[in-house]
Design a protein around this motif. Structure first.
Motif, short mmCIF file in Angstrom:
data_model
loop_
_atom_site.label_atom_id
_atom_site.label_comp_id
_atom_site.label_asym_id
_atom_site.label_seq_id
_atom_site.Cartn_x
_atom_site.Cartn_y
_atom_site.Cartn_z
N ILE A 1 5.62 2.30 9.41
CA ILE A 1 5.87 2.57 7.98
C ILE A 1 5.50 3.82 7.55
O ILE A 1 4.09 4.02 7.66
N GLN A 2 5.91 4.64 7.04
CA GLN A 2 5.40 6.14 6.72
C GLN A 2 5.85 6.36 5.36
O GLN A 2 6.77 5.95 4.64
N ASP A 3 4.76 6.94 4.46
CA ASP A 3 4.88 7.06 3.03
C ASP A 3 4.43 8.64 2.94
O ASP A 3 3.94 9.28 3.91
N ASN B 1 0.91 -1.15 -0.01
CA ASN B 1 -0.22 0.00 -0.04
C ASN B 1 0.93 1.31 -0.16
O ASN B 1 0.59 2.29 -0.76
N ALA B 2 2.19 1.24 0.89
CA ALA B 2 2.90 2.61 0.91
C ALA B 2 3.34 2.75 -0.38
O ALA B 2 3.38 4.00 -0.79
N SER C 1 2.21 5.82 -3.35
CA SER C 1 3.10 7.17 -3.20
C SER C 1 3.38 7.66 -4.47
O SER C 1 3.31 6.87 -5.59
N SER D 1 -3.42 9.39 8.96
CA SER D 1 -3.30 9.84 7.59
C SER D 1 -3.82 11.08 7.36
O SER D 1 -4.79 11.61 7.91
N VAL E 1 9.27 6.23 1.04
CA VAL E 1 8.73 5.30 1.83
C VAL E 1 9.72 4.93 3.17
O VAL E 1 10.82 4.44 2.76
N GLY F 1 0.10 11.94 3.07
CA GLY F 1 0.78 10.54 3.39
C GLY F 1 0.13 9.99 4.52
O GLY F 1 -0.76 10.67 5.13
N THR F 2 0.65 8.74 4.87
CA THR F 2 0.04 7.51 5.76
C THR F 2 0.95 7.32 6.59
O THR F 2 2.30 6.90 6.35
#
Length: 376
Positions: free
Chosen positions: A305-307, A279-280, A284, A360, A290, A365-366
């Motif tokens: 996990i950050q995008d 998903n990330a 993106s 998010s 990421v 981003g999330t």
């Protein structure tokens, strides 16, 4: 002659006459019927209202016990008739008795009884209403999970049918196209063959995910609790996705602390992080990054996990774990998605006793944060 009998008192009478017996303490006012003078009361008492005497006696109460009402008052009456007359000796003279009528004012008792009766009816009525209301509430509360489960099942089947329809339609369209051009070689029809394979793979993945979710609903899909090197597993996942991210011009950075060990199922954890990283990277934008981090915090391993992707709006953030749910922008960017990844990931996290949070902001981003218990 005087004699004692249980529950009765005996009046003084002629030796040749049979004794009169009256209930002890029940009816203090006694009237005797004399054939020559009518009713006589040789033992006056103040237990009743005087003006009620004559109406009570005029009513000719039935033999035995009865309750009579006169002038708004109630009396308990006891009448006894004798076949053989009784001769009573009295200071003012003797008299012969063939009947006795005794009575007592029970107006207060009757009023109390009626009040209690009315109160009981009211209490029973309100009790029935309260009981019925509570029973109905409990019944609805008991049925609610069944209704939710039934509605969830209906929605699940409807969504599944809808999601399977698209790949089936793609397979059918490509197969029909191939049948219309039988003279073409496989190489010439490679697009149609590729379309069939792509849609078949999509259906296979979806059915596998649906099977996992169905087992999770029944708690029949047990997971292993092996000693897992979380640091090595995350590094392996990052290496796997680094090429995919590079092909999409997305940077993938891993900041993973070594020596993190947790109890769990390796296959399920690989599936879990595969969903999150997929998903990330998938959502993106090019030239974005990421970042995957893992570190120890007290007795927990914290994985983030950050995008810098499209993000999720605040309104849709609460529905990301619903099956088949996909945001409008995610459908536009990746039409082939199923909306089943995050529900599966949530189940895997729960099976591992992990805390799973998603933050998010749309177009920002999330950030996904997972807290695992570390195995000492």
């Amino acid at each position: 002659m005087e004699s004692e009998r249980t529950g009765f008192v005996t009046a003084q009478e002629d030796p040749d006459a049979r004794g009169i017996r009256l209930p002890l303490g029940l009816l203090p006012i006694v009237y005797f019927w004399d054939d020559s003078t009518g009713y006589v009361n040789p033992f006056p008492a103040s237990e009743a209202v005087p003006e009620d005497y004559e109406p009570l006696l005029a009513q000719e109460p039935p033999k035995g016990f009865s309750t009579q009402s006169v002038n708004g008052r109630s009396y308990r009456v006891y009448r006894v008739d004798y076949q053989d007359p009784l001769v009573f000796r009295y200071s003012h003279g003797d008299f012969t008795v063939s009947r006795t009528v005794s009575f007592k004012d029970v107006s207060n008792e009757v009023e109390i009884f009626q009040t209690l009766e009315t109160g009981s009816v009211i209490i029973c009525l309100f009790g029935g209403i309260i009981y019925g209301t509570i029973s109905l509430a409990f019944a609805r509360r008991s049925i609610a999970p069944i209704e939710r489960a039934w509605q969830t099942q209906r929605t699940f089947l409807a969504d599944t049918s809808h999601e399977l329809r698209n790949p089936l339609a793609g397979i059918k369209a490509n197969a029909e196209l191939l049948l219309q051009t039988p003279d073409k070689t496989v190489l010439e029809s490679i697009d149609g063959v590729s379309g069939i394979l792509r849609n078949a793979n999509r259906m296979s993945d979806m059915l596998s995910t649906l099977l996992t979710l169905a087992r999770s609903d029944e708690d029949s899909d047990e997971i292993a609790h092996d000693r897992i090197d979380l640091s090595a597993l995350l590094q392996s996942i990052c290496d796997q996705f680094s090429q995919i991210a590079y092909a999409r011009q997305i940077g993938l950075i891993g900041k993973i602390e070594g020596g993190l060990t947790i109890p769990g199922d390796e296959a399920r954890l690989l599936e879990f992080f595969d969903v999150l990283l997929d998903n990330a990277v998938r959502y993106s934008m090019p030239e974005r990054t990421v970042t995957v981090t893992a570190h120890r915090e007290h007795r927990h391993a914290i994985v983030t996990i950050q995008d810098q992707g499209i993000g999720i709006s605040e309104e849709e953030l609460s529905t990301v774990f619903e099956r088949f749910h996909r945001t409008q922008r995610s459908r536009e960017m990746y039409p082939d998605g199923t909306g089943l990844g995050l529900p599966v990931a949530q189940w895997i996290a729960r099976q591992h006793g992990a805390e799973f949070e998603i933050e998010s902001k749309e177009n920002k981003g999330t950030l996904v944060t997972v807290r695992f218990r570390i195995e000492d």
